[in-house]
Design an enzyme around this catalytic site. Structure first.
Site, PDB file in Angstrom:
ATOM      1  N   ASP A   1       0.864  -1.177   0.000  1.00 31.48           N
ATOM      2  CA  ASP A   1       0.000   0.000   0.000  1.00 31.48           C
ATOM      3  C   ASP A   1       0.904   1.232   0.000  1.00 31.48           C
ATOM      4  OD1 ASP A   1      -2.358  -1.480   0.244  1.00 31.48           O
ATOM      5  OD2 ASP A   1      -2.369  -1.375   2.430  1.00 31.48           O
TER       6      ASP A   1
ATOM      7  N   ASN B   1     -13.621  -9.419   2.811  1.00 37.61           N
ATOM      8  CA  ASN B   1     -12.734  -8.283   2.584  1.00 37.61           C
ATOM      9  C   ASN B   1     -13.028  -7.615   1.243  1.00 37.61           C
ATOM     10  OD1 ASN B   1     -10.571  -6.655   3.530  1.00 37.61           O
ATOM     11  ND2 ASN B   1      -9.248  -7.616   2.039  1.00 37.61           N
TER      12      ASN B   1
ATOM     13  N   LYS C   1     -16.534 -13.753   8.934  1.00 36.23           N
ATOM     14  CA  LYS C   1     -16.559 -12.410   9.515  1.00 36.23           C
ATOM     15  C   LYS C   1     -16.849 -11.412   8.405  1.00 36.23           C
ATOM     16  CE  LYS C   1     -14.148  -8.482   9.949  1.00 36.23           C
ATOM     17  NZ  LYS C   1     -13.425  -7.754   8.926  1.00 36.23           N
TER      18      LYS C   1
ATOM     19  N   LEU D   1     -18.557  -3.919  13.702  1.00 33.80           N
ATOM     20  CA  LEU D   1     -19.281  -2.641  13.634  1.00 33.80           C
ATOM     21  C   LEU D   1     -18.380  -1.454  13.940  1.00 33.80           C
ATOM     22  CD1 LEU D   1     -22.246  -4.047  15.739  1.00 33.80           C
ATOM     23  CD2 LEU D   1     -22.259  -3.756  13.248  1.00 33.80           C
ATOM     24  N   GLY D   2     -17.058  -1.613  13.687  1.00 30.39           N
ATOM     25  CA  GLY D   2     -16.130  -0.506  13.940  1.00 30.39           C
ATOM     26  C   GLY D   2     -16.164  -0.087  15.394  1.00 30.39           C
TER      27      GLY D   2
ATOM     28  N   THR E   1      -6.786   0.927   8.685  1.00 31.78           N
ATOM     29  CA  THR E   1      -6.196  -0.164   7.904  1.00 31.78           C
ATOM     30  C   THR E   1      -5.781  -1.318   8.807  1.00 31.78           C
ATOM     31  OG1 THR E   1      -5.278   1.502   6.429  1.00 31.78           O
ATOM     32  CG2 THR E   1      -4.440  -0.729   6.165  1.00 31.78           C
ATOM     33  N   GLY E   2      -6.250  -2.503   8.475  1.00 34.08           N
ATOM     34  CA  GLY E   2      -5.802  -3.697   9.184  1.00 34.08           C
ATOM     35  C   GLY E   2      -6.547  -4.001  10.472  1.00 34.08           C
ATOM     36  N   ALA E   3      -7.498  -3.151  10.869  1.00 34.17           N
ATOM     37  CA  ALA E   3      -8.213  -3.397  12.136  1.00 34.17           C
ATOM     38  C   ALA E   3      -9.007  -4.701  12.068  1.00 34.17           C
ATOM     39  CB  ALA E   3      -9.131  -2.221  12.458  1.00 34.17           C
TER      40      ALA E   3
ATOM     41  N   GLY F   1      -0.731   2.540   9.071  1.00 38.87           N
ATOM     42  CA  GLY F   1      -0.271   1.284   8.484  1.00 38.87           C
ATOM     43  C   GLY F   1      -0.783   0.105   9.291  1.00 38.87           C
TER      44      GLY F   1
END
Length: 323
Positions: A17, A170, A197, A232-233, A259-261, A305
């Site tokens: 990225d 994803n 998920k 749900l963030g 990113t990547g969470a 990152g």
């Protein structure tokens, strides 16, 4: 050091990225870019290893400086590279990522075709795949042949060998020919997974329904599924099994870059269940694992990152304890 924990094999893409040095600007306005290794399946493998788990990555990289750099990053992070191949004719995939002011992302991809798309079924390391206790994958590897066939074959071999199949679609719409094709292909392997998920955005996309509730989520349930998760963030996650359902609150942190969470969340979950899948039938223990996974996801949003931001066990436990 030998790791005697159950092996989690992550299949799919690894790429670089390019992230703007300034937040909240378009790609054209960005003054410069930083290289950040990424690709959801590779992030999950590193997330597992960072938490002390045993992880391997299966995928194809370009036989170029970026490809060898990515293979080196996996190795440095204690992820087995036995399943990595290098393609001499294609480059390692690149993605330019815009960080909006709210920490959310937009993508522009360079893959025409990139090495990860050219993985063939006969090139797979079947011995490695058969030794997996958990086999994890996304949907980007379903977009084009021959990688699609390699993906299907790897899933089949892992399943036959008794692995738990873990699926995080994803969704990256810009990579698909159309939204309809994305929906159809993502759902084409739905019934094979044991653990799925999805994010709230993916739930809305896959069901065509903007309601983020239990009724809508359960339209994605299938009879072979052991666990369905909706992330749900900042609102945590919802979980669904055959016998129970519920939600687990998020940890409140200042998000810099999301990113990547989701990959961090999945890696934490898989690392905790790989050697004791009975957790999936035990709601109090599952809730503890999901709380830990939420903590890992939250920590990952606090730095730029994905890979540098993935937490170790003690960082996650410190966040849980501090709440």
């Amino acid at each position: 050091m030998a790791n005697n924990k159950g092996l989690i094999v992550s299949f799919g893409e690894m790429l670089i990225d390019f992230v703007p040095t300034a937040s909240g600007v378009s790609l054209a306005e960005a003054p410069g870019f930083l290289k950040a290794p990424g690709g959801a399946p590779a992030n999950v493998a590193i997330a597992v290893a960072r938490l002390g788990g045993h992880a391997a990555f299966v995928g194809k990289l370009g036989d170029d400086e970026f490809g060898h750099m990515l293979a080196g990053i996996l190795k440095e992070n204690d992820v087995s590279g036995e399943g990595i191949l290098f393609d001499q004719g294609a480059r390692t995939a690149l993605a330019f990522v815009t960080l909006r002011a709210d920490g959310e992302r937009e993508f522009m991809f360079y893959r025409n075709p990139s090495a990860d798309m050219l993985l063939k079924p006969e090139e797979l390391n079947f011995e490695l795949i058969r030794s997996a206790k958990v086999f994890h994958y996304g949907s980007i590897s379903l977009i084009v042949e021959p990688c699609r066939s390699a993906h299907l074959k790897a899933m089949e071999v892992a399943k036959e060998a008794g692995a738990l199949l873990s699926y995080d679609p994803n969704l990256r719409l810009p990579l698909w020919p159309s939204p309809e094709e994305a929906r159809e292909q993502i759902m084409s392997i739905w019934e094979k997974a044991d653990v799925i998920k999805v994010s709230d955005v993916e739930l809305e996309f896959l069901t065509g329904n903007p309601k983020i509730d239990d009724e809508n989520a359960l339209t994605l349930w299938h009879s072979n599924l052991k666990l369905l998760l909706v992330t749900l963030g900042e609102h945590g996650c919802r979980y669904y099994t055959k016998n129970f359902r519920g939600c687990v609150e998020a940890f409140h942190v200042t998000a810099v870059d999301t990113t990547g969470a989701g990959d961090s969340f999945v890696g934490a979950l898989l690392a905790k269940i790989v050697d004791d899948q009975s957790i999936l039938d035990d709601e109090p223990r599952l809730r503890e694992v999901l709380k830990f996974a939420n903590a890992c996801g939250a920590i990952t949003t606090t730095k730029k990152g994905a890979i540098p931001a993935l937490p170790n066990e003690s960082e996650a436990l410190a966040l849980i304890k501090g709440e």
